[in-house]
Design an enzyme around this catalytic site. Structure first.
Site, PDB file in Angstrom:
ATOM      1  N   THR A 108       9.778 -21.513 -68.881  1.00  0.00           N
ATOM      2  CA  THR A 108      10.419 -21.734 -67.585  1.00  0.00           C
ATOM      3  C   THR A 108       9.427 -21.522 -66.460  1.00  0.00           C
ATOM      4  O   THR A 108       8.432 -20.813 -66.611  1.00  0.00           O
ATOM      5  CB  THR A 108      11.630 -20.794 -67.387  1.00  0.00           C
ATOM      6  OG1 THR A 108      12.167 -21.005 -66.088  1.00  0.00           O
ATOM      7  CG2 THR A 108      11.235 -19.342 -67.534  1.00  0.00           C
ATOM      8  N   ARG A 109       9.706 -22.174 -65.330  1.00  0.00           N
ATOM      9  CA  ARG A 109       8.989 -21.862 -64.096  1.00  0.00           C
ATOM     10  C   ARG A 109      10.016 -21.625 -63.008  1.00  0.00           C
ATOM     11  O   ARG A 109       9.715 -21.690 -61.836  1.00  0.00           O
ATOM     12  CB  ARG A 109       8.020 -22.994 -63.734  1.00  0.00           C
ATOM     13  CG  ARG A 109       8.661 -24.328 -63.511  1.00  0.00           C
ATOM     14  CD  ARG A 109       7.622 -25.364 -63.117  1.00  0.00           C
ATOM     15  NE  ARG A 109       8.216 -26.507 -62.444  1.00  0.00           N
ATOM     16  CZ  ARG A 109       8.682 -27.596 -63.053  1.00  0.00           C
ATOM     17  NH1 ARG A 109       8.657 -27.672 -64.365  1.00  0.00           N
ATOM     18  NH2 ARG A 109       9.185 -28.581 -62.363  1.00  0.00           N
ATOM     19  N   HIS A 140      19.385 -18.752 -63.962  1.00  0.00           N
ATOM     20  CA  HIS A 140      20.764 -18.792 -63.508  1.00  0.00           C
ATOM     21  C   HIS A 140      21.667 -18.695 -64.735  1.00  0.00           C
ATOM     22  O   HIS A 140      21.194 -18.679 -65.868  1.00  0.00           O
ATOM     23  CB  HIS A 140      20.993 -20.080 -62.711  1.00  0.00           C
ATOM     24  CG  HIS A 140      20.143 -20.168 -61.473  1.00  0.00           C
ATOM     25  ND1 HIS A 140      20.310 -19.308 -60.404  1.00  0.00           N
ATOM     26  CD2 HIS A 140      19.098 -20.968 -61.143  1.00  0.00           C
ATOM     27  CE1 HIS A 140      19.413 -19.595 -59.471  1.00  0.00           C
ATOM     28  NE2 HIS A 140      18.662 -20.598 -59.898  1.00  0.00           N
ATOM     29  N   HIS A 170      20.965 -21.100 -67.610  1.00  0.00           N
ATOM     30  CA  HIS A 170      19.836 -20.800 -68.507  1.00  0.00           C
ATOM     31  C   HIS A 170      20.185 -19.665 -69.456  1.00  0.00           C
ATOM     32  O   HIS A 170      19.803 -19.673 -70.615  1.00  0.00           O
ATOM     33  CB  HIS A 170      18.592 -20.435 -67.691  1.00  0.00           C
ATOM     34  CG  HIS A 170      18.264 -21.445 -66.635  1.00  0.00           C
ATOM     35  ND1 HIS A 170      18.414 -21.181 -65.299  1.00  0.00           N
ATOM     36  CD2 HIS A 170      17.849 -22.720 -66.734  1.00  0.00           C
ATOM     37  CE1 HIS A 170      18.081 -22.252 -64.613  1.00  0.00           C
ATOM     38  NE2 HIS A 170      17.737 -23.205 -65.450  1.00  0.00           N
ATOM     39  N   ARG A 209      16.844 -30.678 -70.450  1.00  0.00           N
ATOM     40  CA  ARG A 209      16.718 -32.017 -69.891  1.00  0.00           C
ATOM     41  C   ARG A 209      15.586 -32.005 -68.880  1.00  0.00           C
ATOM     42  O   ARG A 209      15.375 -31.031 -68.179  1.00  0.00           O
ATOM     43  CB  ARG A 209      18.038 -32.409 -69.208  1.00  0.00           C
ATOM     44  CG  ARG A 209      19.169 -32.377 -70.182  1.00  0.00           C
ATOM     45  CD  ARG A 209      20.322 -33.278 -69.834  1.00  0.00           C
ATOM     46  NE  ARG A 209      20.579 -33.477 -68.427  1.00  0.00           N
ATOM     47  CZ  ARG A 209      21.598 -34.220 -67.969  1.00  0.00           C
ATOM     48  NH1 ARG A 209      22.421 -34.785 -68.816  1.00  0.00           N
ATOM     49  NH2 ARG A 209      21.777 -34.378 -66.690  1.00  0.00           N
TER      50      ARG A 209
END
Ligand SMILES: [Zn+2]
Length: 398
Positions: free
Chosen positions: A201-202, A206, A209, A295
Site C-alpha cells: 500500500t501507499r 480505511h 482495506h 483493483r
C-alpha cells in the site's frame, strides 16, 4: 551459507550483496579512489532492494540482454518472469570515462561530497530507447504519467553489473520497521506462519482495506503489511503520517501475533499491471506465499483498466510467478448489510452503499473533517487530519 526459511525465493537463491566486517573495511578504503556517480532517489531505492535480496535474482543493475528481454517479453534473458527494468542511468560523459570491468562508487546526495553506498563492477554500458520503455512498461508514452516522466528525465546511458553495498542509505525513516527479506522470513518461520499474505500500500488503511486484509488473513496464517516508503508522487499522503495511522489501527483492531508491519523501501513507478507482478515477486522474496492485488493496483489517473493489474497474472503460468495472487474488488460499507461488502457479496445497490472517492476523502480530511466511522476508523481519521494540517502548515512556511 545460512539457510533461508520459507518459500523458495524468485529464481531459487535469496541474493545478499551487503558487505560486512573486514571485507567491508577494505572495500570502503578502496571505494574512495573510484570514479563516483551520484544516484537519483529511485536508484538509491533499487540499489538497496538489490543488496538485500528483495529483487532476487538480480544481483546488480540490469545488463542489456536482461533489459531488452524485460521490456519486450516481461522475462529476464534466462526466461524467469520479470516485469520492471531495474537500471542505472548515467550521463554519457560519465559512461565515457568508465572502462568495462572497472569498478565505480555509487553515492547518495548528502552532506559535503555525498554518502558512499556501494561499489559496482561495470560490465556493460548501453544506449536505450526511452519511448519504447515507456510504451512497453507503462503502456503510454505521455509524459503526464509520473513514471514515464521519470524515465524521460533520466540520463541517457545505462550501466549494467553487480553491486556490493557498503553502507545503508541515509535518512532511513522507520528503522524499527526495516526488515530485510532474510529477517521477515525468519520472523514468519519463528511465528509458525506457513502461509503469509503480503499487502502493498501507499495509502492509509480505511475500513475497506481492513476488510480485504482480514478476509485474506482468514485463509492464511499471517499478514505482512508492507507499505511502500520510497519516492512517491507529491500528492500521495506522506509516509510518516501513513505509518502512524497503521500503528494506531494495528494496535486496536488487529491480532498482534498474526500481523507484521514492515516498510518496503521501493519507489513507486505507477506502472500498474507490470508493477503488480513486480510487487508480488518482491513479496515472495520477503517470504510471502500470497499477495493481495486490488483493483487498479499501482495505477495512476486512469492510465490502466480497472482489472488490468489482476488480468496480467493470467499471462503467466502460476508456477513461474510462484506466489498466489488474491484478487479483490473495491469494498465499502452497505447500510442494509450493516457491514463492509463488495459488489460480489452484497445484493443491494448504490443507494445503500457508502462510497467516497479518494479525492472526496482527501478533501474532507484537509478541511479537518472526519469521514464517517463506517468508512474510516476515528483513530485513523484523527491522525490523517493532523497530518494534513501539518502538511498545510509546512507548505505555507515554504
Ligand atoms: Zn448490502
Amino acid at each position: 551459507m545460512t539457510s533461508v526459511p520459507g518459500i523458495r525465493p524468485h529464481g531459487g537463491v535469496l541474493v545478499n550483496r551487503v558487505l560486512r566486517g573486514v571485507a567491508r573495511e577494505g572495500a570502503l578504503e578502496k571505494a574512495h579512489e573510484l570514479p563516483r556517480w551520484m544516484l537519483a532517489p529511485v536508484n538509491v531505492s533499487d540499489l538497496e532492494l538489490i543488496a538485500i535480496g528483495a529483487v532476487s535474482p538480480l544481483n546488480g543493475f540490469m545488463g542489456q540482454a536482461d533489459y531488452e528481454s524485460v521490456v519486450e517479453t516481461m522475462h529476464l534473458a534466462n526466461g524467469l518472469v520479470w516485469t520492471i527494468p531495474i537500471t542505472l542511468p548515467v550521463s554519457k560523459s560519465f559512461a565515457d570515462e568508465v572502462e568495462l570491468g572497472q569498478e565505480i562508487a555509487l553515492y547518495q546526495p548528502g552532506e559535503g561530497t555525498g554518502h558512499l553506498l556501494a561499489t559496482m563492477e561495470v560490465q556493460e554500458k548501453y544506449a536505450y530507447d526511452k519511448e519504447r520503455e515507456a510504451r512497453e512498461v507503462y503502456r503510454t508514452t505521455e509524459d503526464k504519467h509520473p513514471g514515464v516522466a521519470r524515465v524521460y528525465a533520466q540520463e541517457d546511458v545505462l550501466l549494467g553489473g553487480p553491486i556490493t553495498l557498503l553502507n545503508r542509505p541515509l535518512d532511513q525513516a522507520f528503522p524499527k520497521f526495516r526488515y530485510d527479506p532474510i529477517q521477515t522470513r525468519r520472523i514468519f518461520a519463528g511465528n509458525g506462519w506457513r502461509r503469509v499474505v503480503g499487502f502493498q500500500t501507499r495509502n492509509p488503511i480505511h475500513r475497506a482495506h481492513e476488510y480485504i486484509q482480514k478476509a485474506a488473513l482468514e485463509i492464511v496464517d499471517g499478514l505482512f503489511l508492507h507499505p511502500l516508503v520510497g519516492e512517491t508522487k507529491k500528492d500521495d499522503i506522506p509516509a510518516d503520517v501513513r505509518m502512524q495511522s497503521y500503528q494506531a489501527i494495528l494496535r486496536d483492531y488487529y491480532p498482534a501475533d498474526r500481523v507484521l508491519l514492515g516498510v518496503f523501501p521501493a519507489a513507486m513507478r505507477y506502472a500498474g499491471p507490470r508493477e503488480a507482478i513486480f510487487h508480488a515477486l518482491c513479496r515472495k522474496n520477503y517470504g510471502c506465499t500470497h499477495f493481495i492485488v486490488g483493483r487498479d493496483h499501482a495505477g495512476v489517473r486512469g492510465y490502466y483498466g480497472t482489472y488490468d493489474a489482476q488480468l496480467i497474472f493470467d499471462e503467466f503460468e502460476p508456477a513461474e510467478i510462484g506466489v498466489i495472487p488474491l484478487f479483490f474488488e473495491h469494498a465499502f460499507y452497505c447500510k442494509k448489510c450493516q457491514s463492509v461488502v463488495t459488489a460480489k457479496t452484497c445484493p443491494h445497490g448504490k443507494e445503500d452503499w457508502l462510497f467516497l472517492s479518494g479525492t472526496q476523502v482527501r478533501e474532507m480530511l484537509s478541511r479537518g473533517e472526519a469521514p464517517p466511522p463506517e468508512f474510516t476508523r476515528p483513530e485513523v481519521a484523527k491522525i490523517l487530519i493532523d497530518g494534513y494540517k501539518a502538511l498545510r502548515q509546512g507548505q505555507e512556511d515554504e
